[in-house]
Design a protein around this motif. Structure first.
Motif, short mmCIF file in Angstrom:
data_model
loop_
_atom_site.label_atom_id
_atom_site.label_comp_id
_atom_site.label_asym_id
_atom_site.label_seq_id
_atom_site.Cartn_x
_atom_site.Cartn_y
_atom_site.Cartn_z
N GLY A 31 0.94 -1.31 -0.04
CA GLY A 31 -0.12 0.06 0.15
C GLY A 31 0.81 1.11 0.17
O GLY A 31 2.01 1.15 0.49
N PRO A 33 0.29 5.71 0.17
CA PRO A 33 -0.80 6.87 0.23
C PRO A 33 -0.83 7.67 -0.90
O PRO A 33 0.15 7.74 -1.88
N LEU A 65 -9.28 2.78 -1.99
CA LEU A 65 -9.08 3.35 -0.52
C LEU A 65 -8.11 2.38 0.19
O LEU A 65 -7.20 3.07 0.67
N VAL A 66 -8.40 1.12 0.23
CA VAL A 66 -7.41 0.25 0.77
C VAL A 66 -6.06 0.30 0.29
O VAL A 66 -5.00 0.23 0.85
N SER A 69 -3.78 2.75 1.60
CA SER A 69 -3.13 2.88 2.99
C SER A 69 -2.27 1.37 3.11
O SER A 69 -2.44 0.40 2.41
N SER A 71 -0.53 -1.73 4.56
CA SER A 71 -0.83 -2.89 5.60
C SER A 71 0.39 -3.17 6.42
O SER A 71 1.45 -3.35 6.23
#
Ligand SMILES: *Cc1c(COP(=O)(O)O)cnc(C)c1O
Length: 455
Positions: A31, A33, A65-66, A69, A71
């Motif tokens: 992930g 941002p 969205l995930v 982000s 992990s």
């Protein structure tokens, strides 16, 4: 809105399928941002008067969205303090939410609070604190530190009426976590930060106190030592500091938010000797005890002092202290009133796996730090800044500037390979690199591969 309908059932299957797949995923995407503007462009307005529908909202979550982000449990996420909740604990976090239990009062949450308390008994036993010591699960180490500091300050004030309007002083070292200073602001206390290069030693504490003016000496309400600094895993001289606190009649708090898990690891337990003398201890199960966020803990030698500081009264709360409702009310021992029973995921995982497997997993983090130390010493382009302590390893890439470390971090993160962030040394403020191991699934090859990208 709360009725069960067929759409909701179908939607739930998708969501549950996603959750199960994620919980069992041993190789999650790291992930990265995106900016708020980028995300807005991708998902648009999601909260609208008519709603966008579960299917669409979930698709946006899953597809956009995930992925923006991180992990935190990725095996090559070795920055900050990573996390690695057990699958059992994460699964039980879902159950905890589904159960809808209010965790502030025994009257409402008796059975679940009983289970939390069994997990707490194990935590207390790890500290070796005396019979009667007990604690509660908090939102994290910051709240645990705050709850402990408020209790210490209220106790100090209860000793002498003239202290009612006096500003207190808490003594900590410059290796203490940022939350100590932040929480001292919340309670409007002064912090005296003792300059240390490594461990905060009892002798230095005694010297510091001896050099204070009588007025300032009178204002000290607590001394805070760290049981595993977040940056380097350094454990302060807990026994020495405890002895000075006893002589000086001062409250002794040990912030073991990160390092506390290592109390369960036989190979390093002796480094924490003296923690059993603490008045309060902070431990974060969401760091090294494999709980999902958010779960901290604060333990009190004398829980009654916490109750005096934190117990809330109000006409609609009276029933909670009635005879029929008597029991352990978690709200009496920390700053939060309404709370989820956030210790339940830890309890279930402990009950399922047994504490031995926790010890094995924590020892693995310590072993990974030693392996990393060896690999770092073996290359001709990296060297250790200090010997690994607990599961933290500080090391330098010879010839690199702060900008090189930064660029390297971003490159590895952007490609989805690894997240290893730079930090600064306590003395000299040199920018160096740092590993923190929590996840027992991290491998020696992961470490070697990361080091290879520094060549
Ligand atoms: C992480 C940490 C904290 C803060 O805990 P949170 O759970 O992030 O609020 C406090 N003290 C130490 C030593 C820590 O490592």
């Amino acid at each position: 809105m709360h009725n069960v309908d067929i759409d909701l059932v179908e939607m739930s299957l998708d969501v549950i399928k996603f959750a199960i797949a994620r919980i069992s995923d041993t190789d999650p995407k790291l992930g990265f941002p995106k900016t708020a503007e980028e995300l807005k462009a991708l998902v648009g307005e999601t909260v609208t008067p008519a709603g966008i529908g579960g299917e669409k909202a979930f698709a946006l979550f899953r597809d956009v969205l995930v992925k923006a982000s991180i992990s935190i449990d990725h095996p090559r996420h070795l920055a900050f303090v990573p996390a690695s909740p057990t699958r059992a604990a994460v699964m039980f976090d879902l159950v905890t939410s589904a159960t809808s239990v209010h965790g502030a009062f025994w009257l409402e949450g008796a059975g679940c609070i009983f289970a939390e308390n069994q997990a707490m008994e194990w935590l207390v036993s790890l500290t070796g604190m005396p019979e009667g010591s007990f604690g509660v699960f908090t939102s994290g180490g910051t709240e645990a530190n705050l709850s402990a500091m408020v209790t210490a300050r209220e106790y100090w004030r209860s000793q002498d009426d003239s202290r009612a309007n006096q500003r207190g002083i808490v003594i900590a070292s410059n290796g203490a976590h940022s939350s100590i200073k932040a929480m001292a602001k919340v309670i409007d206390a002064d912090v005296l930060l003792v300059e240390t290069e490594d461990r905060f030693e009892g002798g230095l504490l005694a010297e510091t106190i001896a050099n204070m003016t009588p007025d300032d000496r009178e204002r000290i309400f607590a001394v805070i030592a760290t049981g595993g600094t977040t940056n380097a895993g350094i454990i302060d001289d807990l026994a020495g500091i405890a002895a000075v606190c006893k002589t000086e009649d001062l409250w002794f708090h040990v912030d073991a938010a990160y390092g506390g898990g290592a109390l369960a690891a036989r190979s390093v337990r002796h480094l924490f000797n003296g923690i059993e003398k603490a008045d309060t201890v902070t431990i974060d199960p969401h760091k090294w005890l494999f709980s999902p966020y958010d779960c901290g803990a604060v333990i009190y030698r004398d829980p009654n002092l916490a109750k005096k500081a934190h117990g809330q009264e109000g006409s609609y709360l009276d029933i909670f202290s009635d005879e029929g409702a008597r029991g352990f009310n978690p709200s009496d021992y920390q700053i939060q009133l309404t709370r989820r029973v956030r210790g339940l995921p830890l309890w279930f995982s402990l009950a399922m796996h047994g504490t031995d497997r926790y010890e094995t997993a924590i020892e693995r983090g310590i072993e990974l730090a030693r392996i990393a130390g060896k690999l770092i010493s073996e290359t001709d382009y990296t060297e250790l800044v200090r010997e690994p302590s607990l599961s933290c390893v500080l090391f330098r890439r010879l010839g690199w500037s702060p900008e090189d470390y930064r660029a390297w971090t971003y490159e590895n993160h952007k490609s989805g390979f690894a997240l290893v962030a730079p930090t600064k040394t306590r003395v000299g403020g040199e920018t160096v690199s740092r590993f923190c191991f929590i996840n027992p699934d991290t491998t020696e090859k992961d470490i070697a591969d990361i080091l290879a990208t520094m060549a």
